[in-house]
Design an enzyme around this catalytic site. Structure first.
Site, short mmCIF file in Angstrom:
data_model
loop_
_atom_site.label_atom_id
_atom_site.label_comp_id
_atom_site.label_asym_id
_atom_site.label_seq_id
_atom_site.Cartn_x
_atom_site.Cartn_y
_atom_site.Cartn_z
N ASN A 23 112.42 69.55 106.70
CA ASN A 23 113.77 68.56 106.65
C ASN A 23 114.86 68.79 105.29
O ASN A 23 114.62 70.05 105.24
CB ASN A 23 112.84 67.46 105.29
CG ASN A 23 112.66 67.81 104.38
OD1 ASN A 23 112.28 68.70 103.89
ND2 ASN A 23 111.40 67.85 103.78
N ASP A 33 105.55 71.38 109.28
CA ASP A 33 106.22 71.55 107.19
C ASP A 33 105.11 72.02 106.61
O ASP A 33 105.33 73.03 105.85
CB ASP A 33 107.55 71.03 106.82
CG ASP A 33 108.13 71.44 105.54
OD1 ASP A 33 108.71 70.46 105.85
OD2 ASP A 33 108.69 72.60 105.85
N SER A 121 110.57 66.43 115.66
CA SER A 121 110.63 65.10 115.36
C SER A 121 109.89 64.52 116.73
O SER A 121 110.04 63.12 115.87
CB SER A 121 112.36 64.79 116.49
OG SER A 121 113.21 65.26 115.84
#
Ligand code: APR
Length: 171
Positions: A23, A33, A121
């Site tokens: 992000n 992440d 995404s």
């Protein structure tokens, strides 16, 4: 350039660079992440904090990419990119395509020849895996540079199917 899709965990890929679905804060998160930061160790977050103190005081914009070292990962580099967040109305496929092409540009800049991508995404940021697969395959196929292998590393069976279909469909 060879392009392949496999099911697996991107943190265990033995490639020159793995791409992180980060992000804009670069301060870590969940999903890919979180997995990458856990596997890379605390040095990765320290390097990201240094990036925020220097080059990226306002964070990493959507569609852009930045490299860090891989730290404790098998991969030498982590290329962080920020995918468009459908929940914020970021629905422009060109933004998502830019994640893949800017990450490949960074791979070229650091002389990474083998690159692993997650389905950027397609998780928290709410994009349909089939659309991510189409955009990703088109973007990678349309890119030219010195990267020799792009490996899409997919966590779920459904996402693997979407990428396999997109690769066959665009063949
Ligand atoms: N290896 C490969 N793929 C993975 C892994 C893994 N270890 N963990 C999750 N995935 C898959 C998810 O199942 C999904 O298909 O990666 C895809 C992308 O999901 P997210 O990680 O949620 O990424 P994204 O949708 O781009 O959302 C980014 O989520 O984790 C936070 O900090 C991150 O705010 C950012 C947002």
């Amino acid at each position: 350039m060879r392009i392949e899709a496999v099911q697996g965990d991107i943190t265990s890929q033995d490639v020159d660079a793995i791409v992180n679905a980060a992000n804009s804060s670069l301060m870590g998160g969940g999903g890919v992440d979180g997995a990458i930061h856990r596997a890379a160790g605390p040095g990765l977050l320290e390097e990201c904090m240094e990036l925020r103190r220097t080059e990226l005081p306002d964070g990493l914009p959507v569609g852009q990419s930045v490299p860090t070292a891989g730290h404790d990962l098998p991969a030498r580099w982590v290329i962080h990119t920020v995918g468009p967040n459908r929940h914020r109305g970021e629905t422009d496929p060109a933004l998502l395509a830019a994640c893949f092409t800017s990450a490949l540009d960074v791979a070229d800049a650091v002389s990474a020849r083998t690159v692993a991508f997650p389905a950027i995404s397609a998780g928290v940021y709410g994009w349909d895996p089939a659309e991510v697969a189409r955009v990703a395959v088109d973007a990678v196929r349309g890119w030219s540079g010195d990267v020799e292998l792009v490996r899409f590393v997919l966590f779920g069976e459904d996402v693997l199917r979407a990428f396999t279909f997109a690769l066959d469909d665009a063949a």
